[in-house]
Every structure is written in C-alpha cells, then in structure tokens.
Design a protein around this motif. Structure first.
Motif, PDB file in Angstrom:
ATOM      1  N   TYR A 271       0.837  -1.192   0.000  1.00 16.17           N
ATOM      2  CA  TYR A 271       0.000   0.000   0.000  1.00 16.17           C
ATOM      3  C   TYR A 271       0.880   1.252   0.000  1.00 16.17           C
ATOM      4  O   TYR A 271       2.024   1.232   0.439  1.00 16.17           O
ATOM      5  CB  TYR A 271      -0.911  -0.005   1.229  1.00 16.17           C
ATOM      6  CG  TYR A 271      -1.807  -1.227   1.291  1.00 16.17           C
ATOM      7  CD1 TYR A 271      -3.054  -1.222   0.677  1.00 16.17           C
ATOM      8  CD2 TYR A 271      -1.388  -2.380   1.949  1.00 16.17           C
ATOM      9  CE1 TYR A 271      -3.869  -2.347   0.718  1.00 16.17           C
ATOM     10  CE2 TYR A 271      -2.197  -3.514   1.990  1.00 16.17           C
ATOM     11  CZ  TYR A 271      -3.435  -3.498   1.383  1.00 16.17           C
ATOM     12  OH  TYR A 271      -4.231  -4.603   1.408  1.00 16.17           O
ATOM     13  N   THR A 272       0.291   2.358  -0.482  1.00 19.70           N
ATOM     14  CA  THR A 272       1.052   3.601  -0.551  1.00 19.70           C
ATOM     15  C   THR A 272       0.098   4.776  -0.498  1.00 19.70           C
ATOM     16  O   THR A 272      -1.122   4.615  -0.628  1.00 19.70           O
ATOM     17  CB  THR A 272       1.904   3.646  -1.833  1.00 19.70           C
ATOM     18  OG1 THR A 272       2.805   4.760  -1.772  1.00 19.70           O
ATOM     19  CG2 THR A 272       1.036   3.756  -3.080  1.00 19.70           C
ATOM     20  N   ASP A 273       0.664   5.969  -0.327  1.00 20.89           N
ATOM     21  CA  ASP A 273      -0.099   7.209  -0.398  1.00 20.89           C
ATOM     22  C   ASP A 273       0.415   7.978  -1.599  1.00 20.89           C
ATOM     23  O   ASP A 273       1.398   8.713  -1.509  1.00 20.89           O
ATOM     24  CB  ASP A 273       0.075   8.029   0.883  1.00 20.89           C
ATOM     25  CG  ASP A 273      -0.758   9.298   0.871  1.00 20.89           C
ATOM     26  OD1 ASP A 273      -1.550   9.466  -0.072  1.00 20.89           O
ATOM     27  OD2 ASP A 273      -0.605  10.118   1.790  1.00 20.89           O
ATOM     28  N   CYS A 274      -0.203   7.770  -2.728  1.00 22.63           N
ATOM     29  CA  CYS A 274       0.250   8.353  -3.983  1.00 22.63           C
ATOM     30  C   CYS A 274      -0.883   9.186  -4.572  1.00 22.63           C
ATOM     31  O   CYS A 274      -1.976   8.669  -4.809  1.00 22.63           O
ATOM     32  CB  CYS A 274       0.675   7.257  -4.959  1.00 22.63           C
ATOM     33  SG  CYS A 274       1.383   7.872  -6.481  1.00 22.63           S
ATOM     34  N   SER A 275      -0.647  10.471  -4.781  1.00 21.81           N
ATOM     35  CA  SER A 275      -1.694  11.344  -5.300  1.00 21.81           C
ATOM     36  C   SER A 275      -2.054  10.943  -6.730  1.00 21.81           C
ATOM     37  O   SER A 275      -1.195  10.506  -7.505  1.00 21.81           O
ATOM     38  CB  SER A 275      -1.234  12.802  -5.277  1.00 21.81           C
ATOM     39  OG  SER A 275      -0.058  12.960  -6.033  1.00 21.81           O
ATOM     40  N   PRO A 276      -3.316  11.104  -7.103  1.00 16.97           N
ATOM     41  CA  PRO A 276      -3.743  10.717  -8.461  1.00 16.97           C
ATOM     42  C   PRO A 276      -3.027  11.538  -9.528  1.00 16.97           C
ATOM     43  O   PRO A 276      -2.772  12.730  -9.346  1.00 16.97           O
ATOM     44  CB  PRO A 276      -5.247  11.010  -8.456  1.00 16.97           C
ATOM     45  CG  PRO A 276      -5.628  11.176  -7.027  1.00 16.97           C
ATOM     46  CD  PRO A 276      -4.417  11.621  -6.295  1.00 16.97           C
ATOM     47  N   GLN A 277      -2.702  10.886 -10.631  1.00 20.17           N
ATOM     48  CA  GLN A 277      -2.045  11.546 -11.757  1.00 20.17           C
ATOM     49  C   GLN A 277      -2.883  11.327 -13.019  1.00 20.17           C
ATOM     50  O   GLN A 277      -3.707  10.419 -13.094  1.00 20.17           O
ATOM     51  CB  GLN A 277      -0.643  10.961 -11.965  1.00 20.17           C
ATOM     52  CG  GLN A 277       0.294  11.096 -10.781  1.00 20.17           C
ATOM     53  CD  GLN A 277       0.696  12.534 -10.537  1.00 20.17           C
ATOM     54  OE1 GLN A 277       0.874  13.305 -11.471  1.00 20.17           O
ATOM     55  NE2 GLN A 277       0.835  12.892  -9.269  1.00 20.17           N
ATOM     56  N   ALA A 278      -2.652  12.192 -14.004  1.00 12.31           N
ATOM     57  CA  ALA A 278      -3.301  12.001 -15.304  1.00 12.31           C
ATOM     58  C   ALA A 278      -2.796  10.704 -15.943  1.00 12.31           C
ATOM     59  O   ALA A 278      -1.721  10.210 -15.588  1.00 12.31           O
ATOM     60  CB  ALA A 278      -2.985  13.192 -16.212  1.00 12.31           C
ATOM     61  N   PRO A 279      -3.532  10.150 -16.879  1.00 10.03           N
ATOM     62  CA  PRO A 279      -3.033   8.947 -17.575  1.00 10.03           C
ATOM     63  C   PRO A 279      -1.711   9.238 -18.270  1.00 10.03           C
ATOM     64  O   PRO A 279      -1.465  10.355 -18.729  1.00 10.03           O
ATOM     65  CB  PRO A 279      -4.138   8.654 -18.596  1.00 10.03           C
ATOM     66  CG  PRO A 279      -5.357   9.321 -18.054  1.00 10.03           C
ATOM     67  CD  PRO A 279      -4.875  10.541 -17.339  1.00 10.03           C
ATOM     68  N   ARG A 280      -0.853   8.223 -18.333  1.00 13.02           N
ATOM     69  CA  ARG A 280       0.419   8.398 -19.045  1.00 13.02           C
ATOM     70  C   ARG A 280       0.160   8.587 -20.540  1.00 13.02           C
ATOM     71  O   ARG A 280      -0.827   8.066 -21.081  1.00 13.02           O
ATOM     72  CB  ARG A 280       1.325   7.191 -18.808  1.00 13.02           C
ATOM     73  CG  ARG A 280       0.824   5.915 -19.432  1.00 13.02           C
ATOM     74  CD  ARG A 280       1.761   4.737 -19.174  1.00 13.02           C
ATOM     75  NE  ARG A 280       1.800   4.369 -17.787  1.00 13.02           N
ATOM     76  CZ  ARG A 280       0.915   3.577 -17.188  1.00 13.02           C
ATOM     77  NH1 ARG A 280      -0.113   3.104 -17.879  1.00 13.02           N
ATOM     78  NH2 ARG A 280       1.029   3.252 -15.924  1.00 13.02           N
ATOM     79  N   TYR A 281       1.066   9.310 -21.189  1.00 10.54           N
ATOM     80  CA  TYR A 281       0.954   9.504 -22.630  1.00 10.54           C
ATOM     81  C   TYR A 281       2.211   8.969 -23.300  1.00 10.54           C
ATOM     82  O   TYR A 281       3.327   9.384 -22.972  1.00 10.54           O
ATOM     83  CB  TYR A 281       0.782  10.985 -22.979  1.00 10.54           C
ATOM     84  CG  TYR A 281       0.841  11.242 -24.470  1.00 10.54           C
ATOM     85  CD1 TYR A 281      -0.186  10.820 -25.310  1.00 10.54           C
ATOM     86  CD2 TYR A 281       1.950  11.864 -25.040  1.00 10.54           C
ATOM     87  CE1 TYR A 281      -0.137  11.025 -26.677  1.00 10.54           C
ATOM     88  CE2 TYR A 281       2.012  12.084 -26.414  1.00 10.54           C
ATOM     89  CZ  TYR A 281       0.976  11.663 -27.227  1.00 10.54           C
ATOM     90  OH  TYR A 281       1.033  11.853 -28.580  1.00 10.54           O
ATOM     91  N   ILE A 282       2.028   8.043 -24.213  1.00 14.58           N
ATOM     92  CA  ILE A 282       3.129   7.472 -24.990  1.00 14.58           C
ATOM     93  C   ILE A 282       2.942   7.943 -26.435  1.00 14.58           C
ATOM     94  O   ILE A 282       1.988   7.544 -27.103  1.00 14.58           O
ATOM     95  CB  ILE A 282       3.125   5.927 -24.929  1.00 14.58           C
ATOM     96  CG1 ILE A 282       3.012   5.445 -23.469  1.00 14.58           C
ATOM     97  CG2 ILE A 282       4.359   5.373 -25.612  1.00 14.58           C
ATOM     98  CD1 ILE A 282       4.153   5.850 -22.574  1.00 14.58           C
ATOM     99  N   SER A 283       3.850   8.792 -26.917  1.00 14.21           N
ATOM    100  CA  SER A 283       3.678   9.381 -28.240  1.00 14.21           C
ATOM    101  C   SER A 283       4.045   8.379 -29.328  1.00 14.21           C
ATOM    102  O   SER A 283       4.706   7.360 -29.070  1.00 14.21           O
ATOM    103  CB  SER A 283       4.548  10.629 -28.379  1.00 14.21           C
ATOM    104  OG  SER A 283       5.874  10.275 -28.722  1.00 14.21           O
ATOM    105  N   PRO A 284       3.660   8.659 -30.591  1.00 15.23           N
ATOM    106  CA  PRO A 284       4.033   7.762 -31.700  1.00 15.23           C
ATOM    107  C   PRO A 284       5.543   7.649 -31.901  1.00 15.23           C
ATOM    108  O   PRO A 284       6.015   6.668 -32.475  1.00 15.23           O
ATOM    109  CB  PRO A 284       3.358   8.427 -32.917  1.00 15.23           C
ATOM    110  CG  PRO A 284       2.248   9.233 -32.355  1.00 15.23           C
ATOM    111  CD  PRO A 284       2.740   9.724 -31.022  1.00 15.23           C
ATOM    112  N   THR A 285       6.292   8.635 -31.432  1.00 11.42           N
ATOM    113  CA  THR A 285       7.755   8.596 -31.588  1.00 11.42           C
ATOM    114  C   THR A 285       8.431   7.794 -30.479  1.00 11.42           C
ATOM    115  O   THR A 285       9.629   7.528 -30.553  1.00 11.42           O
ATOM    116  CB  THR A 285       8.333  10.017 -31.588  1.00 11.42           C
ATOM    117  OG1 THR A 285       8.029  10.653 -30.330  1.00 11.42           O
ATOM    118  CG2 THR A 285       7.750  10.832 -32.729  1.00 11.42           C
ATOM    119  N   ALA A 286       7.697   7.433 -29.433  1.00 14.34           N
ATOM    120  CA  ALA A 286       8.291   6.765 -28.272  1.00 14.34           C
ATOM    121  C   ALA A 286       8.606   5.302 -28.561  1.00 14.34           C
ATOM    122  O   ALA A 286       7.903   4.631 -29.324  1.00 14.34           O
ATOM    123  CB  ALA A 286       7.355   6.868 -27.077  1.00 14.34           C
ATOM    124  N   VAL A 287       9.670   4.826 -27.921  1.00 12.53           N
ATOM    125  CA  VAL A 287      10.027   3.409 -27.946  1.00 12.53           C
ATOM    126  C   VAL A 287      10.261   2.989 -26.494  1.00 12.53           C
ATOM    127  O   VAL A 287      11.057   3.610 -25.785  1.00 12.53           O
ATOM    128  CB  VAL A 287      11.304   3.154 -28.777  1.00 12.53           C
ATOM    129  CG1 VAL A 287      11.698   1.677 -28.694  1.00 12.53           C
ATOM    130  CG2 VAL A 287      11.099   3.580 -30.225  1.00 12.53           C
TER     131      VAL A 287
END
Length: 378
Positions: A271-287
C-alpha cells in the motif's frame, strides 16, 4: 489487556550513503519502484500480518515523513500508527543515539500496550514478509530473541551482522560486520524480542543508554549473558537499499520477472499514499522496452530497461537506459541517460549526456563540456 505483538519501526536514519536522494528527506521516505516509498513495504507487511500497534521512531528530516504517514490510514492501520520523534528530558534535548537507544527511550510506549513480544523493524528494506511466521518460529523455539536471517555471498558478508547456529537454529556466535566472516548467514536487522526478559535485561542496569545499537551492542551482550537467541530463515527476496548502488540494483530487479518483489506473495499487497495523476501519454515517436512507466508521464523518446516514476516528461530524441528517473523530473530533447538515478523535480537540459557521475553538454557552437553532477545522479 495484553497485546500479542507490537512493532517498532526504526525510521530515523539520515541515509548519507544515498547522497542527494536524502538531502531533504529521510531514507524511508525515498521513492521506490515507480510509485512507492521505501517505508511502504514494512508498513504493508505489518498490515498484512495483522500487527495493529506500530510505533515509528523518526529523527532526521522527520517532517516530510510525518506528513506522508499521517495516522496510517492509507495503509489500513486505522489509527494504530504512532509517530515517536525524540523529545526533551528535563532541560536537555535527547536525540536518538542508535537503533537500540531509540527503542530504550520509548519504553513507556511499549509498556502502554503490555505486549508479549516486540518486533523491531528497519524501515528501509524492500521485501514481503509474514511476521506471523517469524512469531510462530520464535514461540516454537521458546527463544528470548529471534533474528531474521538470510544467506548472502561470502564476499559481501562483512557488510552484515554474521552468525553461526547449531542444528536447532540456536545462535551460538554473532559478530557485527566482521572483517573476516566465519559464515554467510546474515542478520536482516529484524529482531523479535520476548518482552519481559528483554525489559528485565534493560532495567538490570547494563549500560541502559550506552548500548546504542542492536547489532553492535545489544545482541552480542545478550548472547554473552546466556539468553536464547534463535535464527529465523527467510529465503525470498530481501534487499537493504542503504547505498545508491543497492538502491539502483533493487529498482533494476523489478525489471526481471524472477526478482520482482511485487510478483511474490500475490495476495500480499503493498500500500502507498500516492496522489492521483493524469493517464500516461506514450507518443508515436516513443520506444519502450522492458521498463516501468507510471501515471502522469509524457514519453516522446526511448526508454530501455528503466524505471520512470510518475509525472516525468522525456523529450523527443532522448534515450533513457538502465536508469531511474524520480517523480516530476523533466528530461529535455536529445538527452542520453545511462545507468543513472535522476532525483525528483530535476530538469535535464537538451543535448545532455549523463552516465553515472558525468554529464556532458553538447552545443553546436563549441566543443562538448564535461563536469561532475553533484545533485542528480550517482
């Protein structure tokens, strides 16, 4: 009412060997594994083992850790967590002076719970353990003290408390960090005491506050005094992340299925206390290959065999390899980072190269310049 077992978490360490990672926070509060903090493991072990009364002994840079822990609700401890920083005796402020000294200064807290057993835990280890199994072993052996142990490579044994046991698991010899280890059986720094004999030993006048450390002072002395010390073998993943190198290695272990601590004990949540974040974004250029990418990340470059914490941005043309990037860091364009730990909230300039201790800035109008990184990587 008598309590079966309470836990005392040693969370006051400065963690100097973690260098700049602990410049403003204590070692147990250092981020780990993409979205956790190191202390989450021992707190989750306590919750999953149904240990409901926990004292957390804090000291160095304690405010960030206090704020993070609160009353323990995030770990399902429901108010059973008590923060125990050092406090003033008379006109003098008494700082904790070692692991055992910290516990000795909180005997009143232990007595309030009237436990049968007291579990002493380091708050800076990565592992999943059911403490009930250790308690059962401890009671079955009728031991005064039980120490969790694990075999380590003999060449590394001098970093640990090393012991020799007989066929029944009774400890017959113990040495703290010996230059020439006599065995490969190492203490994990997890101690389970039968409370009454331990309390009587403390109150017998044997240098109550001068014996400041369990490994250096208490364990060898109690062994010499004839107390029954027992070894509890723990054979699954465990790592002390006390140095930059071991911290890096423990994070890299998460990228290997056979060593990933989260793959062990499937019903044993961390368990942890981690604040909510936006969804990750993986661009078309990412590997991305064999990596952990967490929430809130924006990935435009290449990530290979790395752990990327939440809120990280990696620019176009950048390559992150065999590295750890802590939360809310920004990696510019055309950056190369290899085998490094990038601290939280760090900005890496465009066209930089980081490898372990060195960073090189490449500019079009002048030759590359190299200088030491002090704050961001090891």
């Amino acid at each position: 009412m008598k309590t079966k077992c309470i836990a005392m978490l040693l969370a006051g360490g400065k963690g100097t060997r973690l260098k700049q990672l602990t410049s403003h926070i204590p070692k147990p509060a250092v981020p780990f594994g993409g979205r956790y903090r190191i202390i989450d493991f021992v707190l989750s072990n306590c919750r999953n083992s149904s240990i409901k009364n926990i004292g957390v002994l804090t000291q160095y840079a304690r405010n960030p850790l206090h704020e993070y822990l609160g009353n323990g609700k995030k770990w399902g401890l429901n108010g059973g967590l008590t923060l125990l920083p050092p406090y003033q005796y008379g006109l003098q402020k008494q700082w904790y002076d070692g692991t055992a000294n910290a516990v000795f200064q909180n005997l009143d807290f232990i007595e309030e719970h009237n436990p049968e057993h007291v579990l002493i835990l380091a708050a800076d280890h990565i592992y999943k353990m059911d403490y009930n199994e250790m308690l059962y072993d401890h009671m079955n052996a009728d031991a005064d003290i039980t120490i969790a142990v694990q075999k380590v490579p003999l060449m590394e044994a001098s970093r640990f408390g090393i012991m020799i046991t007989n066929a029944e698991g009774r400890i017959i010899k113990f040495e703290e960090k010996p230059i020439y280890p006599l065995s490969d059986l190492a203490s994990m720094g997890i101690y389970l005491f039968k409370w009454r004999p331990f309390k009587e030993w403390i109150e017998s006048g044997i240098n109550k506050y001068e014996n400041s450390d369990f490994g250096h002072d208490v364990i060898p002395t109690m062994l010499m005094d004839g107390y029954h010390l027992h070894a509890h073998h723990f054979n699954t993943y465990w790592r002390d992340v006390g140095t930059i190198e071991s911290y890096w290695e423990a994070n890299m272990d998460l990228l290997k299925e056979e060593k990933n601590v989260f793959f062990e004990k499937k019903n044993w949540d961390i368990y942890t206390d981690c604040s909510p974040q936006a969804p990750r974004y993986i661009s078309p250029t990412a590997v991305i290959r064999n990596s952990i990418i967490n929430e809130g990340c924006k990935i435009y470059g290449e990530v290979i065999n790395s752990v990327i914490f939440f809120g990280v941005s990696i620019g176009h043309g950048s390559i992150i390899k065999d590295s750890i990037v802590l939360p809310f860091s920004t990696i510019g364009k055309n950056v190369i980072i290899e085998k490094s730990v990038v601290n939280s909230n760090t900005s890496i300039l465009d066209n930089s190269w980081i490898h372990s201790n060195t960073i090189t800035f490449v500019r079009n109008d002048e030759p590359p310049q190299t200088k030491r990184i002090i704050t961001n990587v090891f």
